[in-house]
Structures are given as structure tokens and as C-alpha cells.
Design a protein around this motif. Structure first.
Motif, PDB file in Angstrom:
ATOM      1  N   LEU A 183      29.444  -4.125  38.079  1.00 58.20           N
ATOM      2  CA  LEU A 183      28.451  -5.110  38.496  1.00 58.20           C
ATOM      3  C   LEU A 183      29.107  -6.377  39.006  1.00 58.20           C
ATOM      4  O   LEU A 183      30.112  -6.847  38.492  1.00 58.20           O
ATOM      5  N   GLY A 184      28.482  -6.952  40.038  1.00 55.98           N
ATOM      6  CA  GLY A 184      28.961  -8.227  40.544  1.00 55.98           C
ATOM      7  C   GLY A 184      28.354  -9.402  39.805  1.00 55.98           C
ATOM      8  O   GLY A 184      28.901 -10.503  39.795  1.00 55.98           O
ATOM      9  N   GLY A 185      27.177  -9.196  39.179  1.00 53.88           N
ATOM     10  CA  GLY A 185      26.473 -10.315  38.555  1.00 53.88           C
ATOM     11  C   GLY A 185      26.261 -10.187  37.063  1.00 53.88           C
ATOM     12  O   GLY A 185      25.591 -11.000  36.456  1.00 53.88           O
ATOM     13  N   GLY A 186      26.805  -9.161  36.436  1.00 54.58           N
ATOM     14  CA  GLY A 186      26.720  -9.055  34.989  1.00 54.58           C
ATOM     15  C   GLY A 186      25.512  -8.277  34.497  1.00 54.58           C
ATOM     16  O   GLY A 186      24.685  -7.799  35.275  1.00 54.58           O
ATOM     17  N   ALA A 187      25.427  -8.171  33.169  1.00 55.90           N
ATOM     18  CA  ALA A 187      24.359  -7.407  32.524  1.00 55.90           C
ATOM     19  C   ALA A 187      23.816  -8.190  31.338  1.00 55.90           C
ATOM     20  O   ALA A 187      24.562  -8.888  30.646  1.00 55.90           O
TER      21      ALA A 187
ATOM     22  N   ASP B  18      23.231  -7.429  40.724  1.00 60.46           N
ATOM     23  CA  ASP B  18      24.149  -7.037  41.799  1.00 60.46           C
ATOM     24  C   ASP B  18      24.796  -5.673  41.536  1.00 60.46           C
ATOM     25  O   ASP B  18      26.011  -5.537  41.411  1.00 60.46           O
ATOM     26  N   VAL B  19      23.924  -4.660  41.455  1.00 59.16           N
ATOM     27  CA  VAL B  19      24.383  -3.290  41.242  1.00 59.16           C
ATOM     28  C   VAL B  19      24.835  -2.704  42.579  1.00 59.16           C
ATOM     29  O   VAL B  19      24.082  -2.703  43.554  1.00 59.16           O
TER      30      VAL B  19
ATOM     31  N   ALA C 217      23.383   5.914  53.277  1.00 60.76           N
ATOM     32  CA  ALA C 217      23.958   6.485  54.500  1.00 60.76           C
ATOM     33  C   ALA C 217      25.433   6.116  54.642  1.00 60.76           C
ATOM     34  O   ALA C 217      25.909   5.806  55.739  1.00 60.76           O
ATOM     35  N   GLY C 218      26.156   6.158  53.541  1.00 65.33           N
ATOM     36  CA  GLY C 218      27.581   5.867  53.571  1.00 65.33           C
ATOM     37  C   GLY C 218      27.923   4.390  53.624  1.00 65.33           C
ATOM     38  O   GLY C 218      29.104   4.036  53.654  1.00 65.33           O
ATOM     39  N   ARG C 219      26.903   3.521  53.613  1.00 61.16           N
ATOM     40  CA  ARG C 219      27.155   2.082  53.648  1.00 61.16           C
ATOM     41  C   ARG C 219      26.922   1.479  52.277  1.00 61.16           C
ATOM     42  O   ARG C 219      26.001   1.872  51.565  1.00 61.16           O
ATOM     43  N   LYS C 220      27.737   0.499  51.917  1.00 59.87           N
ATOM     44  CA  LYS C 220      27.586  -0.179  50.644  1.00 59.87           C
ATOM     45  C   LYS C 220      26.424  -1.157  50.719  1.00 59.87           C
ATOM     46  O   LYS C 220      26.344  -1.987  51.624  1.00 59.87           O
ATOM     47  N   VAL C 221      25.497  -1.051  49.777  1.00 59.13           N
ATOM     48  CA  VAL C 221      24.400  -2.002  49.660  1.00 59.13           C
ATOM     49  C   VAL C 221      24.347  -2.473  48.206  1.00 59.13           C
ATOM     50  O   VAL C 221      24.912  -1.845  47.313  1.00 59.13           O
TER      51      VAL C 221
ATOM     52  N   GLY D  57      22.067   5.943  46.700  1.00 60.50           N
ATOM     53  CA  GLY D  57      22.896   6.527  45.656  1.00 60.50           C
ATOM     54  C   GLY D  57      23.647   5.460  44.888  1.00 60.50           C
ATOM     55  O   GLY D  57      23.665   4.292  45.272  1.00 60.50           O
ATOM     56  N   GLY D  58      24.271   5.858  43.776  1.00 56.05           N
ATOM     57  CA  GLY D  58      25.101   4.938  43.018  1.00 56.05           C
ATOM     58  C   GLY D  58      24.401   4.245  41.867  1.00 56.05           C
ATOM     59  O   GLY D  58      25.029   3.446  41.167  1.00 56.05           O
ATOM     60  N   LEU D  59      23.093   4.507  41.654  1.00 56.56           N
ATOM     61  CA  LEU D  59      22.391   3.916  40.527  1.00 56.56           C
ATOM     62  C   LEU D  59      22.733   4.680  39.244  1.00 56.56           C
ATOM     63  O   LEU D  59      23.261   5.790  39.306  1.00 56.56           O
ATOM     64  N   PRO D  60      22.435   4.099  38.083  1.00 58.07           N
ATOM     65  CA  PRO D  60      22.751   4.811  36.819  1.00 58.07           C
ATOM     66  C   PRO D  60      22.171   6.217  36.790  1.00 58.07           C
ATOM     67  O   PRO D  60      21.040   6.446  37.254  1.00 58.07           O
ATOM     68  N   ASP D  61      22.928   7.158  36.259  1.00 54.59           N
ATOM     69  CA  ASP D  61      22.501   8.554  36.190  1.00 54.59           C
ATOM     70  C   ASP D  61      21.183   8.682  35.429  1.00 54.59           C
ATOM     71  O   ASP D  61      20.990   8.065  34.382  1.00 54.59           O
ATOM     72  N   GLY D  62      20.293   9.502  35.974  1.00 52.08           N
ATOM     73  CA  GLY D  62      19.020   9.763  35.319  1.00 52.08           C
ATOM     74  C   GLY D  62      17.855   8.977  35.863  1.00 52.08           C
ATOM     75  O   GLY D  62      16.701   9.288  35.569  1.00 52.08           O
ATOM     76  N   LEU D  63      18.129   7.929  36.663  1.00 49.73           N
ATOM     77  CA  LEU D  63      17.047   7.118  37.215  1.00 49.73           C
ATOM     78  C   LEU D  63      16.482   7.750  38.488  1.00 49.73           C
ATOM     79  O   LEU D  63      17.217   8.255  39.327  1.00 49.73           O
TER      80      LEU D  63
END
Length: 232
Positions: free
Chosen positions: A43-47, A74-75, A80-84, A201-207
Motif C-alpha cells: 500500500l502507498g497510503g497505509g492500512a 492507495d491499493v 489492461a496491463g496498466r497500473k492503477v 486485478g490486484g485486489l485482495p484475494d476473494g473480493l
């Protein structure tokens, strides 16, 4: 009677100490989980983690927490292959199963989860076609602006579009109406620039992404999940 009063006072003091120890333990656990989640998700902004329920120590003894509220800032995700970046992901996690001990648990998994995720229009722009800008269009719509070639000239066109969620992981943007200006094939040309599907993609597994709504501060996505990995 004096002995009874002393016993009651002793019970109250002992109960207060136990509650204090319980609160200290839950604060330690919240900090531990937050650190694990931040490291795992990059994370860029913490939890921020809040463990609900009382008593906490009895939940730990059973290795199952009733509810854990998590807010991630900031997850890092992909489209489409781009970082968001998902600017905020807030979720209520229920029936969280722990593996390990209070001072060194190895993993935490929630049986079910509900929450919301917010993506800024700047990040939706990153996920769109090259040279296209996405902004809020009012009344739950997005405005998509891009340049196209018409009869040898480059012109800029904007359309109001509906944003929706499909297949539990894909954002779909479709123009409600395209001004064709009487030029054959112009609508198709414009839609090739303004209409797009982007798998997230890239969110926590299961969501799972359920629904998306365009709001002034960004696109808000309703999320649900089962067997969601909180930390490991």
C-alpha cells in the motif's frame, strides 16, 4: 458485610484490569494486522484495522474474530496491463479465522466481506484508451473526452457515458448517445475511442466487484467476498 464489600471491590478491580488487558491486546493485534496487510498489499497510503467484539481474548482463544473493519489507502491494482490505484478500499470482514497465535499469527481469512472501493477519474483515465480523458459528467454519468480524425482533421469530442460492472471484475464504459453529425460511420469511430472494458486485478484475494456508481469524488464500487485473505 465488610468482607462482602471487600470481595465486590476486589472483583470490580480485577474485572477492570482484565478489560484493560483485553483492550491492550486488541490494540496490539490491530497494529500487527495493519502492518501485515500493508506489507502484503504494497500500500502507498497505509492500512487502518479495527477489531470488533468483546471480549477480544476469548475470540483469540477460539481463533475466530467476529468482525474486522479494514480501510486500505492507495491499493495498487491493474487494468489492461496498466497500473492503477484504488484510492480507498473499506471493508467489513466477518468470521475471521486465525492461524497461529496472538503474538505470531500466520494468516487470517474472512468467511465473508462487504465494502466499497473508490477509483479516481484520473486512474480511470489511465485505464482507458490512449489520449482519452474520463471525468465526472453529473447525474451518475461519466464524461469521456477524446480526439478523432474526421475527413483529415483532428477534432475533440466528449460524450456522456454509463459506467457499469460486469463479470465481477470488469468496468464497462459505454456512451449513452453519440452525435454522428450526419457523417456515415462517425458513431463507430467515436465509440472506438470512448467505449471500453477494463478488467481490474490486484485486489485482495476473494473480493468480487458487484456494482459501480459514478460520483463527484470518483467511481465508487460495491464489493463482496468469501474466503477473503486478510493477511498471510
Amino acid at each position: 458485610m465488610r468482607a462482602l464489600r471487600i470481595l465486590l471491590i476486589f472483583a470490580v478491580v480485577l474485572g477492570g484490569i482484565f478489560v484493560a488487558v483485553d483492550r491492550i491486546a486488541v490494540n496490539m493485534a490491530e497494529s500487527e494486522v495493519a502492518d501485515r496487510v500493508q506489507n502484503q498489499q504494497g500500500l502507498g497510503g497505509g492500512a487502518d484495522v479495527s477489531i470488533k467484539g468483546f471480549l477480544f481474548l476469548t475470540q483469540v482463544a477460539a481463533k475466530q474474530l467476529d468482525q474486522v473493519d479494514v480501510t486500505l489507502k492507495d491499493v495498487e491494482a491493474s487494468a489492461a496491463g496498466r497500473k492503477v490505484t484504488v484510492s480507498e478500499l473499506a471493508a467489513e470482514l466477518h468470521d475471521v479465522q486465525l492461524q497461529g497465535s496472538l503474538t505470531g499469527f500466520t494468516s487470517a481469512k474472512a468467511a465473508r466481506a462487504t465494502g466499497t472501493a473508490t477509483i479516481s477519474y484520473a486512474d480511470l483515465t489511465k485505464a482507458s484508451e490512449e489520449g482519452v480523458r474520463v471525468s465526472y459528467g453529473g447525474n451518475g454519468k461519466v464524461k469521456v473526452t477524446g480526439s478523432i480524425d474526421i475527413l483529415g482533421r483532428t477534432v475533440t469530442r466528449s460524450v456522456l457515458s454509463t459506467v457499469s460492472m460486469v463479470d465481477g471484475n470488469t468496468i464497462r464504459v459505454r456512451a449513452d448517445k453519440v452525435p454522428a453529425e450526419g457523417i456515415p460511420g462517425l458513431e463507430d469511430i467515436i465509440r472506438k475511442r470512448t467505449d471500453f472494458d477494463r478488467q481490474i486485478g490486484g485486489l485482495p484475494d476473494g473480493l468480487k466487484l458487484e456494482k459501480i456508481e459514478a460520483r463527484e469524488g470518483g467511481a465508487e464500487i460495491s464489493v463482496t467476498g468469501t474466503d477473503v485473505e486478510l493477511a498471510g
